[in-house]
Design an enzyme around this catalytic site. Structure first.
Site, PDB file in Angstrom:
ATOM      1  N   CYS A  14      -5.397   6.237  -3.427  1.00 20.02           N
ATOM      2  CA  CYS A  14      -4.694   4.950  -3.460  1.00 20.02           C
ATOM      3  C   CYS A  14      -3.324   5.190  -4.069  1.00 20.02           C
ATOM      4  O   CYS A  14      -3.216   5.552  -5.246  1.00 20.02           O
ATOM      5  CB  CYS A  14      -5.490   3.931  -4.278  1.00 20.02           C
ATOM      6  SG  CYS A  14      -4.627   2.349  -4.492  1.00 20.02           S
ATOM      7  N   GLY A  15      -2.276   5.008  -3.274  1.00 18.78           N
ATOM      8  CA  GLY A  15      -0.926   5.314  -3.738  1.00 18.78           C
ATOM      9  C   GLY A  15      -0.455   4.442  -4.883  1.00 18.78           C
ATOM     10  O   GLY A  15       0.019   4.946  -5.914  1.00 18.78           O
ATOM     11  N   CYS A  24       0.857  -1.178   0.000  1.00 17.05           N
ATOM     12  CA  CYS A  24       0.000   0.000   0.000  1.00 17.05           C
ATOM     13  C   CYS A  24       0.899   1.237   0.000  1.00 17.05           C
ATOM     14  O   CYS A  24       1.662   1.446   0.953  1.00 17.05           O
ATOM     15  CB  CYS A  24      -0.908  -0.007   1.228  1.00 17.05           C
ATOM     16  SG  CYS A  24      -1.921   1.477   1.396  1.00 17.05           S
ATOM     17  N   GLY A  25       0.815   2.058  -1.052  1.00 17.93           N
ATOM     18  CA  GLY A  25       1.701   3.212  -1.173  1.00 17.93           C
ATOM     19  C   GLY A  25       1.423   4.294  -0.146  1.00 17.93           C
ATOM     20  O   GLY A  25       2.339   4.801   0.519  1.00 17.93           O
TER      21      GLY A  25
END
Length: 270
Positions: A201-202, A75-76
């Site tokens: 959302c990265g 998850c970025g």
């Protein structure tokens, strides 16, 4: 009952509960409790949950869980938030690059009070399929372009595409993108595991940027507009062989600190 101390952060509206688990006291396999913590009515409320754990060779190790309680891929925005948390714990200096471990390998990162820079994994290529583009930026993503982003029913269409058999048993995240101008795009994302639209959302922003470059071959520094704010992405293309030196940059904001126990609401989560 033992209380669990947590910290809540968000990265451009993508929110996370983080626990310092360097002592191993939190049961990393307790998926029901993780789901409970993330629930927006019974628990704290978050898109995802993270454990900051010890690493033998690097600054720390990151473990990421979706709000459904299951451990997931990279998850970025979560990576940027856990860097801010590590700085709060005194593990990370200001203005110096360091490395931490995640499920997809090592990540370089740098902390600054105004923004966090996170180096993402190299991307080997982009596949055109299902009327859009598929690639893995630490998590699998499908990218679809539209001229009217506000008109897209992200929940309904995103869920349909997320479960398309062409993406395999695990499915994928789905991004809807509008190109505003050269190096400026807007993105809305349906995230698997959350099973809803998130405000940012990265890894999805990275996927969207790379596909926009793949389509148009323009500049290598992008501004990405999401519901929760703005992110920046820069990268180095490798011709037809993929992309390297991919950096995701943006704010990571502390929200609050608290304690939670395995309360009565857990029974409702089963």
């Amino acid at each position: 009952m033992q209380n669990t101390t947590f910290h809540k952060y968000h990265g451009t509206g993508n929110d996370f509960v983080i626990v310092d688990n360097r002592d191993g006291a939190f049961d990393a396999n307790d998926t029901l409790f993780v789901k409970y913590i993330c629930h927006r009515r019974f628990g704290v409320g978050a898109d995802g949950f993270m454990l900051l754990e010890k690493s033998k060779k690097h600054t720390f190790s990151m473990r990421y869980y979706n709000s459904d309680g299951n451990e997931s891929t990279m998850c970025g925005n979560g990576g940027r938030c856990i860097v801010a948390f590590a700085h709060k714990l005194g593990l990370v200096p200001t203005g110096e690059l360091f490395e931490f471990e995640a499920i997809d390998g090592l990540h370089e990162a740098g902390y600054d009070p105004e923004h966090i820079r996170l180096k993402m994994i190299d991307v080997s290529g982009i596949e055109e399929m299902a009327g859009g583009y598929f690639l893995n930026t630490g998590s699998p993503h499908f990218v679809s372009y539209t001229e009217d982003l506000d008109a897209v029913d992200v929940f309904t269409l995103g869920r349909s595409l997320r479960n398309n058999k062409v993406f395999g048993e695990g499915g994928c995240n789905v991004n809807f993108v509008t190109s505003q101008s050269e190096g400026d795009i807007s993105v809305r994302t349906y995230e698997r595991g959350v099973e809803d639209e998130t405000w940012s959302c990265g890894t999805g922003c990275v996927a969207s940027v790379l596909t926009d470059y793949y389509k148009n071959r323009q500049i290598r520094n992008y501004q990405v507009n999401v519901r929760g704010g703005q992110l920046k992405v820069e990268f180095t293309p490798l011709g037809d062989q993929g992309y390297k030196d991919i950096w995701l940059e943006g704010p990571a904001t502390f929200v609050f600190k608290g304690e939670i126990t395995r309360g009565e609401g857990l029974e409702l989560m089963k």
